[in-house]
Design an enzyme around this catalytic site. Structure first.
Site, PDB file in Angstrom:
ATOM      1  N   THR A 205      47.464  48.398  35.641  1.00  0.00           N
ATOM      2  CA  THR A 205      46.401  47.483  36.060  1.00  0.00           C
ATOM      3  C   THR A 205      46.687  46.886  37.428  1.00  0.00           C
ATOM      4  OG1 THR A 205      47.452  45.598  34.952  1.00  0.00           O
ATOM      5  CG2 THR A 205      45.798  46.836  33.692  1.00  0.00           C
ATOM      6  N   ASN A 207      46.323  43.438  39.371  1.00  0.00           N
ATOM      7  CA  ASN A 207      46.116  42.003  39.133  1.00  0.00           C
ATOM      8  C   ASN A 207      45.357  41.394  40.305  1.00  0.00           C
ATOM      9  OD1 ASN A 207      48.389  42.773  37.329  1.00  0.00           O
ATOM     10  ND2 ASN A 207      48.269  40.595  36.792  1.00  0.00           N
ATOM     11  N   GLU A 255      43.005  41.242  35.395  1.00  0.00           N
ATOM     12  CA  GLU A 255      43.570  42.531  35.802  1.00  0.00           C
ATOM     13  C   GLU A 255      42.639  43.668  35.396  1.00  0.00           C
ATOM     14  OE1 GLU A 255      47.052  43.420  32.876  1.00  0.00           O
ATOM     15  OE2 GLU A 255      47.097  41.260  33.293  1.00  0.00           O
TER      16      GLU A 255
END
Length: 309
Positions: A205, A207, A255
């Protein structure tokens, strides 16, 4: 057009309306449509007069406004209405002390050159917002400014407002919020260092730290989103939450797992466009349960995104 230096506007006279216009939603657009129609009828330019900072923030330093859009985003959305002019009026303590009549005479009439003023159905201005439309109309006649009360805009018997849209976002009711905005809600920000857990479970992911500190962050949970990176749009799955399965940190994380994308994005910027709410945030008893749920989430996200095309 910026009025920060007390300069006069020389492109008028205008048919105009004044307000904060947070979100530039369908209620605002209904008002702007009336301004444009009257301007066309009178063969005058149309204008929106707005403020770069929330007026209450100027008067109360500790006030934390919940905004649907930052200032630049608001200008972009006002641009989509094809209004002729957007006039930026800095809200100052001095401005706040003007009565409604003084504001109309000294700012709208003398500085901006307003010929016809449209007032939103529930909008009040002037010191302490003490007066209402009948007063504005009377003052207008005295200074040869036509003042018109705009018709309201309702959906399902309710007036459309920025407050209503904020409430929907906080409930995760994204589709309803988007329909009242007339566009998909977005968050933009810089990609920052995260916990790097996502990549270990197959869902790396990015952020996001929002550029706009006061922008509304929707309800905690998982969302189907479109991700804008350098003019390319990717499909993705966004998570907003405290990552309760992994730790007890109360800090909210935003995220996004970008599908079919594996480049390094640290310190770059992106925009996520909210399409639909998938599920609320929750704590799982074990990491493998979380991973299994994320796989299910991705299938749901792909299906929702496909249905929206």
């Amino acid at each position: 057009m910026d009025l920060s230096d007390d300069n006069k506007v020389h492109d008028g006279p205008f048919v105009a309306s004044v307000g904060f216009f947070d979100g530039v939603h369908i209620g605002h657009r209904h008002l702007i449509k009336q301004v444009k129609e009257e301007a066309k009828r009178l063969n005058l330019p149309s204008a929106i007069i707005t403020f770069p900072v929330h007026p209450r923030k100027v008067l109360q330093k500790n006030y934390q406004p919940a905004l649907l859009c930052g200032y630049e985003e608001k200008l972009d959305q006002l641009g989509t209405t094809q209004i002729d002019y957007c006039i930026s009026l800095p809200f100052t303590p001095e401005l706040s002390r003007l009565s409604a009549r003084e504001f109309m005479q000294e700012v709208l009439k003398e500085q901006v050159g307003v010929h016809t003023l449209f007032v939103g159905y529930d909008h009040r201005f002037g010191h302490n917002r003490e007066e209402g439309f009948p007063d504005y109309e009377r003052y207008g006649k005295e200074m040869e400014m036509k003042v018109v009360q705009a018709t309201e805009y309702q959906v399902d018997g309710e007036n459309v407002s920025s407050t209503k849209i904020r409430t929907l976002l906080k409930k995760g009711e994204i589709q309803q919020a988007n329909s009242l905005l007339s566009y998909n809600y977005t968050l933009s920000g810089k990609i920052v260092e995260g916990y790097r857990v996502g990549r270990t479970i197959g869902f790396p992911t990015a952020n996001i730290r929002s550029w706009e500190r006061y922008k509304v962050v929707p309800e905690l949970g998982v969302y189907a989103v479109l991700v804008h990176i350098r003019d390319i749009i990717y499909e993705g799955m966004l998570y907003i939450g405290t990552r309760p399965t992994l730790h007890d940190d109360p800090e909210i994380s935003v995220e996004v797992n970008i599908f079919d994308f594996n480049a390094d994005l640290y310190n770059q910027s992106l925009t996520v466009e909210f399409i639909d709410f998938i599920r609320p945030d929750r704590k799982f008893d074990a990491l493998d349960e979380l991973v299994a749920q994320i796989h299910k989430d991705k299938l749901l996200v792909l299906a929702r995104l496909k249905s929206k095309k």
